[in-house]
Write a protein that holds these residues in place. Structure first.
Motif, mmCIF file in Angstrom:
data_model
loop_
_atom_site.group_PDB
_atom_site.id
_atom_site.type_symbol
_atom_site.label_atom_id
_atom_site.label_comp_id
_atom_site.label_asym_id
_atom_site.label_seq_id
_atom_site.Cartn_x
_atom_site.Cartn_y
_atom_site.Cartn_z
ATOM 1 N N ILE A 187 0.835 -1.202 0.000
ATOM 2 C CA ILE A 187 0.000 0.000 0.000
ATOM 3 C C ILE A 187 0.871 1.254 0.000
ATOM 4 N N ALA A 188 1.919 1.269 0.827
ATOM 5 C CA ALA A 188 2.783 2.443 0.926
ATOM 6 C C ALA A 188 3.506 2.732 -0.384
ATOM 7 N N LYS A 189 3.910 1.668 -1.083
ATOM 8 C CA LYS A 189 4.639 1.831 -2.341
ATOM 9 C C LYS A 189 3.707 1.933 -3.550
ATOM 10 N N ASN A 190 2.399 1.813 -3.286
ATOM 11 C CA ASN A 190 1.396 1.915 -4.344
ATOM 12 C C ASN A 190 1.662 0.914 -5.469
ATOM 13 N N LEU A 191 1.926 -0.336 -5.082
ATOM 14 C CA LEU A 191 2.215 -1.378 -6.054
ATOM 15 C C LEU A 191 0.917 -2.034 -6.518
ATOM 16 N N ASN A 192 0.893 -2.404 -7.779
ATOM 17 C CA ASN A 192 -0.319 -2.975 -8.368
ATOM 18 C C ASN A 192 -0.298 -4.492 -8.237
ATOM 19 N N VAL A 193 -0.995 -5.009 -7.218
ATOM 20 C CA VAL A 193 -1.076 -6.452 -6.997
ATOM 21 C C VAL A 193 -2.466 -6.950 -7.382
ATOM 22 N N MET A 194 -3.473 -6.390 -6.743
ATOM 23 C CA MET A 194 -4.883 -6.659 -7.028
ATOM 24 C C MET A 194 -5.631 -5.347 -6.872
ATOM 25 N N ASP A 195 -6.899 -5.338 -7.250
ATOM 26 C CA ASP A 195 -7.682 -4.148 -6.953
ATOM 27 C C ASP A 195 -7.809 -4.035 -5.427
ATOM 28 N N MET A 196 -8.071 -2.832 -4.964
ATOM 29 C CA MET A 196 -7.995 -2.575 -3.522
ATOM 30 C C MET A 196 -9.005 -3.386 -2.720
ATOM 31 N N THR A 197 -10.189 -3.626 -3.269
ATOM 32 C CA THR A 197 -11.175 -4.429 -2.544
ATOM 33 C C THR A 197 -10.638 -5.825 -2.285
ATOM 34 N N ALA A 198 -10.098 -6.446 -3.331
ATOM 35 C CA ALA A 198 -9.549 -7.796 -3.206
ATOM 36 C C ALA A 198 -8.368 -7.814 -2.245
ATOM 37 N N PHE A 199 -7.493 -6.840 -2.391
ATOM 38 C CA PHE A 199 -6.290 -6.780 -1.564
ATOM 39 C C PHE A 199 -6.653 -6.586 -0.093
ATOM 40 N N THR A 200 -7.626 -5.718 0.167
ATOM 41 C CA THR A 200 -8.042 -5.460 1.543
ATOM 42 C C THR A 200 -8.662 -6.699 2.176
ATOM 43 N N LEU A 201 -9.438 -7.452 1.402
ATOM 44 C CA LEU A 201 -10.010 -8.696 1.914
ATOM 45 C C LEU A 201 -8.908 -9.641 2.395
ATOM 46 N N CYS A 202 -7.865 -9.777 1.593
ATOM 47 C CA CYS A 202 -6.761 -10.664 1.973
ATOM 48 C C CYS A 202 -6.042 -10.144 3.203
ATOM 49 N N LYS A 203 -5.793 -8.842 3.242
ATOM 50 C CA LYS A 203 -5.084 -8.254 4.377
ATOM 51 C C LYS A 203 -5.878 -8.432 5.672
ATOM 52 N N GLU A 204 -7.166 -8.139 5.626
ATOM 53 C CA GLU A 204 -7.978 -8.201 6.840
ATOM 54 C C GLU A 204 -8.161 -9.627 7.339
ATOM 55 N N ASN A 205 -8.020 -10.597 6.450
ATOM 56 C CA ASN A 205 -8.204 -11.997 6.849
ATOM 57 C C ASN A 205 -6.877 -12.761 6.904
ATOM 58 N N ASN A 206 -5.764 -12.021 6.880
ATOM 59 C CA ASN A 206 -4.436 -12.626 6.999
ATOM 60 C C ASN A 206 -4.258 -13.773 6.001
ATOM 61 N N LEU A 207 -4.674 -13.530 4.766
ATOM 62 C CA LEU A 207 -4.571 -14.529 3.709
ATOM 63 C C LEU A 207 -3.424 -14.154 2.772
ATOM 64 N N PRO A 208 -2.323 -14.891 2.781
ATOM 65 C CA PRO A 208 -1.186 -14.528 1.942
ATOM 66 C C PRO A 208 -1.486 -14.670 0.461
ATOM 67 N N ILE A 209 -0.765 -13.885 -0.328
ATOM 68 C CA ILE A 209 -0.867 -13.901 -1.784
ATOM 69 C C ILE A 209 0.517 -14.182 -2.343
ATOM 70 N N ILE A 210 0.601 -15.032 -3.329
ATOM 71 C CA ILE A 210 1.865 -15.213 -4.052
ATOM 72 C C ILE A 210 1.614 -14.896 -5.515
ATOM 73 N N VAL A 211 2.353 -13.936 -6.029
ATOM 74 C CA VAL A 211 2.269 -13.562 -7.440
ATOM 75 C C VAL A 211 3.439 -14.229 -8.152
ATOM 76 N N PHE A 212 3.154 -14.997 -9.200
ATOM 77 C CA PHE A 212 4.212 -15.751 -9.871
ATOM 78 C C PHE A 212 3.913 -15.891 -11.362
ATOM 79 N N ASP A 213 4.910 -16.335 -12.095
ATOM 80 C CA ASP A 213 4.784 -16.538 -13.537
ATOM 81 C C ASP A 213 4.122 -17.882 -13.796
#
Length: 267
Positions: A187-213
């Motif tokens: 959030i601080a670096k304003n990086l594009n991982v997911m849309d904010m709704t999706a990202f916030t859901l993961c953050k609030e529920n302590n659900l890790p995300i792995i972005v990979f090829d």
């Protein structure tokens, strides 16, 4: 990290392969083969796939269409992709179920959380189509929500790049990849991982995300085998993101069984 149940988020655009539109058969079968290899190890796999190779709801206003109508059109595009993936998996003898956020009885089961979990317990690959069934939500949001509902250990976001970078690596050769990063840093670096709704859901529920090829053959299996790959997003930015759940119940003794035990085999 030892993941027992995963939610794999795939891009609809990636299904185009080298085409400008639609579904590339070679890319589709590659994805199906990757999923089959992982499911064969006993990992429970759920999938959400976008529809951008066919239609994106956000395009509606540019075409002069109502946004809500456009979003429903986009949901139908995800169902088409989900049906294609289901067919490809079944061609490889993988047992699947397609659950839809919209009621389309001829081709999909309606989404019911407990039924989805039951399918996973039985070793079936579960594909979630039609987003969450409501406009104004992306398939990223659907992936996050469904992952939380089925108590997945992680959201794996398969993309065409090998992680999260400080800038767009396709435009900036000086961009640096983060092997791991915290939700707050994203959030601080304003990086594009997911849309904010999706990202916030993961953050609030302590659900890790792995972005990979996802487009490099074998990457999904190597990632789940423990090979360092992509970028992990977690609460503290480390691999200690979330302890795995207790061992999954044997399907024969599942507490969910009485809820679906009288259903036909498709349950």
């Amino acid at each position: 990290m030892n993941f027992q149940r995963i939610l794999l988020k795939l891009s609809g655009e990636a299904l185009m392969g080298q085409q400008q539109y639609g579904i590339d058969a070679e890319r589709l079968m590659q994805y199906a083969s990757e999923i089959k290899a992982v499911a064969a190890t006993g990992v429970q796999v759920a999938v959400v796939i976008g529809g951008g190779n066919i239609y994106r709801g956000a395009q509606a206003e540019a075409f002069g269409l109502d946004r809500v109508q456009g979003d429903y059109m986009g949901m139908l595009a995800t169902v088409i992709n989900s049906m294609a993936l289901q067919s490809a998996l079944e061609k490889l003898d993988v047992s699947t179920r397609l659950l839809s956020g919209l009621t389309i009885q001829r081709v999909c089961e309606p989404y019911i959380r407990r039924r989805a979990v039951r399918h996973l317990e039985k070793g079936r690959v579960v594909i979630f189509g039609a987003g969450i069934g409501s406009p104004y939500f992306t398939t990223d949001s659907a992936a996050s929500l469904r992952a939380i509902e089925i108590e997945a250990d992680v959201v794996l976001k398969g993309t065409r790049v090998d992680g999260i970078y400080s800038a767009d690596p396709e435009k900036d050769p000086a961009a640096v990849r983060f092997p791991s990063i915290s939700f707050d840093e994203v959030i601080a670096k304003n990086l594009n991982v997911m849309d904010m709704t999706a990202f916030t859901l993961c953050k609030e529920n302590n659900l890790p995300i792995i972005v990979f090829d996802m487009n490099t053959p074998g990457n999904l299996a190597r990632l789940l085998a423990g090979e360092p790959m992509g970028t992990l997003v977690s609460m503290d930015g480390t691999a200690n993101a979330r302890a795995p759940k207790t061992p999954l119940l044997d399907p024969k003794h599942s507490a969910l069984q009485p809820l679906v035990g009288n259903q036909p085999e498709q349950a």
